[in-house]
Design an enzyme around this catalytic site. Structure first.
Site, PDB file in Angstrom:
ATOM      1  N   ASN A   1     -48.113  45.103  23.080  1.00 38.32           N
ATOM      2  CA  ASN A   1     -49.290  45.916  23.353  1.00 38.32           C
ATOM      3  C   ASN A   1     -50.088  45.354  24.520  1.00 38.32           C
ATOM      4  OD1 ASN A   1     -48.807  47.603  20.963  1.00 38.32           O
ATOM      5  ND2 ASN A   1     -49.108  45.662  19.928  1.00 38.32           N
ATOM      6  N   THR A   2     -49.874  45.977  25.657  1.00 37.56           N
ATOM      7  CA  THR A   2     -50.360  45.491  26.938  1.00 37.56           C
ATOM      8  C   THR A   2     -50.652  46.718  27.793  1.00 37.56           C
ATOM      9  OG1 THR A   2     -48.834  43.642  26.642  1.00 37.56           O
ATOM     10  CG2 THR A   2     -49.756  43.875  28.817  1.00 37.56           C
ATOM     11  N   THR A   3     -51.175  46.523  28.987  1.00 36.11           N
ATOM     12  CA  THR A   3     -51.294  47.644  29.915  1.00 36.11           C
ATOM     13  C   THR A   3     -50.870  47.185  31.300  1.00 36.11           C
ATOM     14  OG1 THR A   3     -52.691  49.539  30.491  1.00 36.11           O
ATOM     15  CG2 THR A   3     -53.678  47.346  30.712  1.00 36.11           C
TER      16      THR A   3
END
Length: 572
Positions: free
Chosen positions: A373-375
């Site tokens: 869960n990253t951007t």
């Protein structure tokens, strides 16, 4: 039309997997923005349209993402940026999180010495709550990057983020799915629950999300800069609150934090130059390693998504994962053999271990559980400045709390340290976390042709490698390359997206792979391609709320003005 479409139809002739793109690319000449939320893309375009450069736009996008993608990124997280300036200079800004000075190799009590619970600890102390919080680097890195390479002030680039935090924005289905998946933890903290699970009920798509306390924090940062957190009153308050809640982090850790300038990793694949981020980011090193291994095979002739082609991808993924776990960590604490890992000679040594028709075993030492869960943002301006940057608070909603009175969602980066002492990834005071973050720039004859990156935890760098193969070997368009079905393994399950036909999956199982069909591998890729005439194509994939926006047109021709009819004279 996607300007990178040369050969776009040819890959389908040899493919074992066919697919259709769900999104459309964007075309621009004066700038291109690709982020994983439309409001963040809009904030960056507003900066470019107002005369800012790609760095200004990137920082605006990241601050905005900390509001509209709060489950993925925040000022209390960590990340990296690969920057190529218009004059050809390159920079890697390491803003990854570090272990607090008060942490020790045995700070947590592991519950198992074997997979799948190897990284788990008693009470989930390294994953949820204040005890999981590491020293953040994002805010300091963003502010320093803006000051060094940008042209606008902090107040200007934070304006959109403050507006969306204060006035609110509408929750997307993607955000709501993330809330649903973490609601059991979110409801335990009254401040984060009040925003995302009010009354114990998760938000629904279309609900208004307002973050007033965070807007006030951003206003303070706009006035004071990063020192507000790293040495100012905000940092003192945060340190006190986290200490009270049982964190290893102290105010002194925030004061002592430093970003690091690093030298990019470089490799060569079939005449293309691959530029990536170095350790403690493992993505650049091991993408080059995997491409070196694949260079000895006819990937194009094997065909996209065939059993034979996927088999090769899985085998090089296993080799890279094994080497990553054994050797790639913070270079201040571990002697990382970068030159050997990215050498053609090492690839020649390992390639014979890949069997053409049978899955082999490349035993791992420990298993990575880095969060998916990253951007990511990839942004370019019309002058030739390019930024590709990956940012995260680690797990969805980080430590799953809000620091009282601030609106800040802190990271849970302590979950990335091996809770067992004595390994490359083991916890040590001051040690930087190891990440698979893999911002990439692909050059041909010295000219940037593609820039890309994505979120996805341990699956991230393998997915970036597959995008490179899609572009170079299979000749896909940029949109096809980012949306194409992906695969992943660390040596256990072989995760195969369900878009790969069942017949191909069955053939892989017969070759000895432990096939597990999955809905998606890793997250939303953000990519830009550059043409020699200045045209830029932006593409985002269906795995997130990714939105490309290009800028065309521009200012009026020099000397042009509008005049009333009565002022006209002959010859004008």
């Amino acid at each position: 039309m996607d300007r990178t479409s040369q050969g776009a139809r040819s890959w389908k002739q040899a493919a074992g997997t066919q697919f259709s793109c769900e999104k459309a690319p964007a075309l621009g000449y004066r700038g291109m923005v690709v982020t994983n939320h439309p409001l963040a893309s809009a904030a960056a375009v507003e900066i470019l349209a107002g005369g800012g450069n790609a760095v200004d736009a990137t920082i605006a996008a990241l601050f905005t993402l900390s509001v509209v993608e709060p489950m993925m990124v925040g000022i209390f997280g960590g990340g990296t940026a690969l920057i190529r300036l218009a004059d050809g200079r390159e920079a890697v800004i390491d803003g990854l999180a570090t272990a607090p000075a008060g942490a020790a190799p045995d700070s947590y009590k592991p519950v198992s010495d074997s997979w799948p619970d190897y990284m788990e600890t008693e009470g989930r102390a390294n994953a949820v709550g204040a005890s999981a919080v590491a020293v953040p680097g994002n805010l300091k890195a963003w502010c320093e990057t803006l000051e060094r390479f940008g042209t606008l002030d902090l107040a200007t680039v934070t304006e959109a983020a403050i507006r969306h935090a204060d006035r609110g924005y509408r929750a997307t289905p993607y955000l709501c799915n993330c809330i649903d998946g973490t609601a059991a933890d979110l409801v335990r903290d009254p401040e984060i629950s009040a925003i995302f699970t009010p009354g114990g009920t998760p938000l629904k798509p279309g609900d208004l999300v307002r973050q007033g306390a965070y807007a006030d924090t951003l206003r303070l940062i706009a006035r004071e800069g990063a020192v507000a957190l790293h040495g100012g009153g905000l940092g003192a308050h945060v340190g006190e609150e986290l200490t009270r809640a049982g964190s290893f982090l102290r105010t002194r850790d925030l004061i002592d934090y430093r970003t690091v300038d690093r030298v990019p990793v470089r490799g060569d694949y079939r005449g293309w130059e691959i530029v990536g981020t170095p350790p403690p980011c493992s993505g650049g090193v091991h993408i080059v390693q995997m491409l070196n291994l694949l260079e000895g095979f006819d990937i194009a002739g094997t065909g996209f998504g065939t059993a034979e082609g996927v088999h090769l991808l899985l085998e090089v993924l296993k080799i890279a994962a094994s080497d990553r776990r054994a050797s790639t960590a913070d270079p201040a604490y571990v002697d990382v053999p970068v030159d050997r890992l990215i050498s053609k000679a090492y690839a020649d040594l390992r390639r014979p271990e890949i069997l053409p028709d049978r899955a082999n075993v490349f035993p791992p030492r420990v298993i990575s559980t880095e969060s998916a869960n990253t951007t990511h943002v990839t942004i370019a301006d019309g002058d030739g400045n390019i930024v590709t940057s990956t940012q995260t608070i680690n797990s969805l909603f980080g430590a799953r709390l809000i620091i009282p009175g601030t609106g800040i969602i802190p990271n849970n980066y302590m979950y990335l340290f091996d809770p067992h002492p004595g390994h490359a990834l083991s916890l040590e005071p001051g040690k930087r976390i190891t990440s698979t973050q893999a911002p990439l720039i692909l050059c041909r004859d010295g000219r940037p042709v593609h820039a890309l990156g994505l979120p996805g935890g341990p699956r991230l760098y393998g997915s970036a490698m597959q995008a490179v193969v899609n572009l170079i070997d299979h000749g896909m368009t940029l949109q096809e390359a980012v949306e194409a079905p992906r695969v992943w393994t660390q040596g256990q399950d072989a995760e195969i997206e369900t878009a790969v036909p069942e017949a191909v999956r069955d053939r892989l199982a017969a070759m000895g792979h432990d096939v597990r069909p999955v809905g998606h591998v890793a997250g939303g890729m953000c990519a830009i391609s550059f043409e020699a005439d200045g045209a830029m194509t932006g593409a985002a994939c269906w795995r997130a709320d990714g939105t490309p926006i290009g800028i065309g047109g521009g200012l009026a021709r020099e000397g042009t003005q509008f005049w009333p009819d009565y002022r006209r004279t002959a010859g004008i």
